[in-house]
Design a protein around this motif. Structure first.
Motif, PDB file in Angstrom:
ATOM      1  N   GLU A  74      -2.222   3.264  -4.379  1.00  0.00           N
ATOM      2  CA  GLU A  74      -3.280   2.341  -4.777  1.00  0.00           C
ATOM      3  C   GLU A  74      -3.562   1.328  -3.673  1.00  0.00           C
ATOM      4  OE1 GLU A  74      -5.437   2.171  -7.440  1.00  0.00           O
ATOM      5  OE2 GLU A  74      -4.652   4.188  -7.744  1.00  0.00           O
ATOM      6  N   TYR A  75      -2.513   0.869  -3.023  1.00  0.00           N
ATOM      7  CA  TYR A  75      -2.683  -0.077  -1.925  1.00  0.00           C
ATOM      8  C   TYR A  75      -3.523   0.545  -0.811  1.00  0.00           C
ATOM      9  CZ  TYR A  75      -1.615  -3.059   2.054  1.00  0.00           C
ATOM     10  OH  TYR A  75      -1.726  -3.864   3.150  1.00  0.00           O
ATOM     11  N   LYS A  76      -3.172   1.772  -0.428  1.00  0.00           N
ATOM     12  CA  LYS A  76      -3.924   2.465   0.627  1.00  0.00           C
ATOM     13  C   LYS A  76      -5.374   2.678   0.215  1.00  0.00           C
ATOM     14  CE  LYS A  76       0.072   4.834   2.572  1.00  0.00           C
ATOM     15  NZ  LYS A  76       0.784   6.107   2.701  1.00  0.00           N
ATOM     16  N   LYS A  77      -5.581   3.058  -1.044  1.00  0.00           N
ATOM     17  CA  LYS A  77      -6.932   3.289  -1.548  1.00  0.00           C
ATOM     18  C   LYS A  77      -7.763   2.004  -1.495  1.00  0.00           C
ATOM     19  CE  LYS A  77      -9.037   4.221  -5.978  1.00  0.00           C
ATOM     20  NZ  LYS A  77      -8.746   4.557  -7.361  1.00  0.00           N
ATOM     21  N   LEU A  78      -7.194   0.908  -1.977  1.00  0.00           N
ATOM     22  CA  LEU A  78      -7.920  -0.363  -1.977  1.00  0.00           C
ATOM     23  C   LEU A  78      -8.152  -0.871  -0.561  1.00  0.00           C
ATOM     24  CD1 LEU A  78      -6.157  -2.123  -4.977  1.00  0.00           C
ATOM     25  CD2 LEU A  78      -8.490  -1.243  -4.911  1.00  0.00           C
ATOM     26  N   LYS A  79      -7.170  -0.702   0.301  1.00  0.00           N
ATOM     27  CA  LYS A  79      -7.315  -1.131   1.689  1.00  0.00           C
ATOM     28  C   LYS A  79      -8.444  -0.365   2.363  1.00  0.00           C
ATOM     29  CE  LYS A  79      -4.630  -2.024   5.827  1.00  0.00           C
ATOM     30  NZ  LYS A  79      -3.319  -1.941   6.463  1.00  0.00           N
ATOM     31  N   LYS A  80      -8.516   0.944   2.082  1.00  0.00           N
ATOM     32  CA  LYS A  80      -9.584   1.775   2.645  1.00  0.00           C
ATOM     33  C   LYS A  80     -10.948   1.305   2.145  1.00  0.00           C
ATOM     34  CE  LYS A  80     -11.271   6.491   2.903  1.00  0.00           C
ATOM     35  NZ  LYS A  80     -11.162   7.841   2.388  1.00  0.00           N
ATOM     36  N   GLU A  81     -11.042   1.022   0.843  1.00  0.00           N
ATOM     37  CA  GLU A  81     -12.311   0.552   0.265  1.00  0.00           C
ATOM     38  C   GLU A  81     -12.739  -0.782   0.879  1.00  0.00           C
ATOM     39  OE1 GLU A  81     -12.016   0.428  -4.000  1.00  0.00           O
ATOM     40  OE2 GLU A  81     -11.621   2.575  -4.134  1.00  0.00           O
ATOM     41  N   LEU A  82     -11.791  -1.660   1.118  1.00  0.00           N
ATOM     42  CA  LEU A  82     -12.112  -2.958   1.697  1.00  0.00           C
ATOM     43  C   LEU A  82     -12.584  -2.839   3.149  1.00  0.00           C
ATOM     44  CD1 LEU A  82      -9.244  -5.197   0.282  1.00  0.00           C
ATOM     45  CD2 LEU A  82     -11.683  -5.350  -0.255  1.00  0.00           C
ATOM     46  N   ASN A  83     -12.086  -1.841   3.836  1.00  0.00           N
ATOM     47  CA  ASN A  83     -12.459  -1.646   5.228  1.00  0.00           C
ATOM     48  C   ASN A  83     -13.776  -0.914   5.419  1.00  0.00           C
ATOM     49  OD1 ASN A  83     -10.207  -2.973   6.268  1.00  0.00           O
ATOM     50  ND2 ASN A  83      -8.958  -1.141   6.181  1.00  0.00           N
ATOM     51  N   GLU A  84     -14.300  -0.335   4.357  1.00  0.00           N
ATOM     52  CA  GLU A  84     -15.557   0.408   4.464  1.00  0.00           C
ATOM     53  C   GLU A  84     -16.757  -0.505   4.486  1.00  0.00           C
ATOM     54  OE1 GLU A  84     -15.505   3.286   1.288  1.00  0.00           O
ATOM     55  OE2 GLU A  84     -14.166   4.579   2.402  1.00  0.00           O
TER      56      GLU A  84
END
Length: 84
Positions: A74-84
């Protein structure tokens, strides 16, 4: 409609009222209005928690254990979304 689904419906409605009341708190134009909204917010929030506990105690609402792997995913998923 079963008791379970009626409780789900009431719980969802109460959650929405809590969210909307918190917005009203932030936008209150004076202290007496804020105090009134806060009292409403506090009462509804407590009622919502009581409803959640009822559903949880009847095993109608279950919580999933958050494993380290799931948290990392979940952390990786949210981090990816924030970086997009």
């Amino acid at each position: 409609m079963t008791d379970k689904y009626m409780l789900y419906d009431v719980l969802e409605t109460e959650k929405n009222i809590v969210v909307n009341t918190s917005i009203a708190l932030n936008e209150a134009s004076c202290t007496p209005i804020y105090d009134t909204y806060f009292e409403i917010f506090d009462n509804i929030s407590k009622a919502t928690k009581t409803l959640f506990n009822l559903a949880y105690n009847k095993n109608w609402y279950t919580l999933e254990e958050a494993t380290k792997t799931k948290i990392e995913q979940e952390y990786k998923k949210l981090k990816k979304e924030l970086n997009e």
